[in-house]
Design a protein around this motif. Structure first.
Motif, mmCIF file in Angstrom:
data_model
loop_
_atom_site.group_PDB
_atom_site.id
_atom_site.type_symbol
_atom_site.label_atom_id
_atom_site.label_comp_id
_atom_site.label_asym_id
_atom_site.label_seq_id
_atom_site.Cartn_x
_atom_site.Cartn_y
_atom_site.Cartn_z
ATOM 1 N N ASN A 13 1.305 -1.457 1.988
ATOM 2 C CA ASN A 13 1.910 -0.234 1.714
ATOM 3 C C ASN A 13 1.609 0.345 3.254
ATOM 4 N N GLU A 42 6.360 -0.110 -0.066
ATOM 5 C CA GLU A 42 7.473 0.876 0.009
ATOM 6 C C GLU A 42 7.972 1.049 1.517
ATOM 7 N N TYR A 114 5.707 -3.010 -6.130
ATOM 8 C CA TYR A 114 4.985 -1.569 -5.751
ATOM 9 C C TYR A 114 5.565 -1.296 -7.276
ATOM 10 N N CYS A 115 4.347 -0.843 -7.578
ATOM 11 C CA CYS A 115 4.596 -0.016 -9.211
ATOM 12 C C CYS A 115 4.991 0.939 -9.408
ATOM 13 N N ASN A 117 4.095 4.944 -10.471
ATOM 14 C CA ASN A 117 3.258 6.233 -10.767
ATOM 15 C C ASN A 117 2.680 6.030 -11.748
ATOM 16 N N GLN A 120 2.221 2.878 -14.803
ATOM 17 C CA GLN A 120 2.000 0.720 -14.819
ATOM 18 C C GLN A 120 1.924 -0.306 -15.122
ATOM 19 N N ASP A 144 0.770 -3.336 -4.000
ATOM 20 C CA ASP A 144 0.601 -1.873 -4.374
ATOM 21 C C ASP A 144 0.593 -1.645 -6.159
ATOM 22 N N ASN A 146 -0.902 0.070 -7.586
ATOM 23 C CA ASN A 146 -0.804 1.778 -8.224
ATOM 24 C C ASN A 146 -1.511 1.855 -9.406
ATOM 25 N N SER A 193 -6.117 8.892 -1.456
ATOM 26 C CA SER A 193 -5.034 10.075 -1.344
ATOM 27 C C SER A 193 -5.247 11.446 -0.548
ATOM 28 N N ILE A 202 -6.412 -0.018 -4.348
ATOM 29 C CA ILE A 202 -4.900 -0.205 -5.923
ATOM 30 C C ILE A 202 -4.104 -0.982 -5.291
ATOM 31 N N ASP A 203 -4.600 -1.791 -3.993
ATOM 32 C CA ASP A 203 -3.317 -2.387 -3.394
ATOM 33 C C ASP A 203 -4.259 -4.206 -3.897
ATOM 34 N N HIS A 228 -2.522 3.780 3.182
ATOM 35 C CA HIS A 228 -2.950 1.949 2.414
ATOM 36 C C HIS A 228 -4.034 1.440 3.592
#
Length: 249
Positions: A13, A42, A114-115, A117, A120, A144, A146, A193, A202-203, A228
């Motif tokens: 990501n 992303e 890419y899910c 937020n 998911q 990703d 998420n 985060s 999460i990836d 990421h």
């Protein structure tokens, strides 16, 4: 190129590639790791106008873009790979790109996801069901998602339940979390985060059970120019009985 014994897949990501210095950071990463297949999430490329990726080594570049500068996924294929496209499914919202192709004369189905937020699991379930409808050959799912499959040792009831539900989505589609199988018991993270000051994983790169014997390596890189880290796998072009681990599932 026939005889190229392993295939290296890199997934990351990038949190937007509209800024030149971020594209140059990506170019440097790809130059040093030289993967055969690159899955980016992303990219933030807008459908009508987006910067070109100046990657002369990656002559095949496929994109799913959104109408705005958000989301966006891309799949890049190195020119040393004998590539033939059979089918592609492009999400008009830039959340997934599904590709059925031949790489070095072997058939692969690659999904780059890419899910969102939220919600998911239902989203991922729909994309994986769509993938099953077109899938052929070796299936590789990158992205990703998420969501996390890891259940912390001090997990709350809610964390435990969520982790198990997330794992159930993969199990329902016969997919395995490659990094976790190769690094049992290890704590790994792919995302930091800033808002919550926490690391999480999460990836993912996911494959089906019959592909596990072909995996040579799976690693998580460092969080540097994006928030990421990249996830990389290497797999042999075809089944090798001397495989790293005789997985029994």
């Amino acid at each position: 190129m026939a005889g190229h014994s392993t295939l290296k897949v890199f997934s990351m990501n990038t949190k937007g590639l509209n800024i030149p210095h971020k594209r140059h950071s990506l170019y440097a990463d790809l130059k040093s790791t030289s993967p055969d297949v690159v899955c980016l999430q992303e990219t933030h490329f807008k459908r009508q106008a987006h910067p070109r990726l100046y990657l002369p080594q990656y002559t095949t570049q496929l994109h799913a873009m959104s109408p705005t500068k958000s989301r966006g996924v891309s799949i890049l294929i190195h020119k040393r790979v004998a590539f033939q496209m059979h089918r592609k499914v492009v999400d008009p919202n830039g959340r997934f790109l599904l590709l059925v192709c031949s790489l070095n004369h072997n058939v692969y189905t690659i999904a780059n996801i890419y899910c969102p937020n939220e919600s998911q699991r239902p989203f991922l379930g729909k994309v994986l069901t769509r993938l099953e409808g077109i899938s052929s050959g070796t299936q590789i799912v990158c992205g990703d998602l998420n969501l996390t499959m890891d259940i912390p040792t001090q997990a709350s009831k809610r964390q435990r339940k969520e982790g198990l539900q997330n794992k159930a989505v993969l199990a329902g589609h016969r997919l395995f979390d490659v990094w976790r199988l190769f690094h049992p018991g290890e704590v790994g993270h792919t995302f930091f985060s800033m808002a919550h000051k926490i690391y999480s994983r999460i990836d993912y790169v996911l494959v089906q059970g019959e592909t596990l014997n072909r995996i040579r390596d799976c690693s998580i890189g460092t969080v540097s120019w994006s928030d990421h880290a990249p996830v990389t796998i290497e797999l042999s072009d075809c089944y090798d009985a001397r495989g790293k681990a005789p997985w029994r599932l």
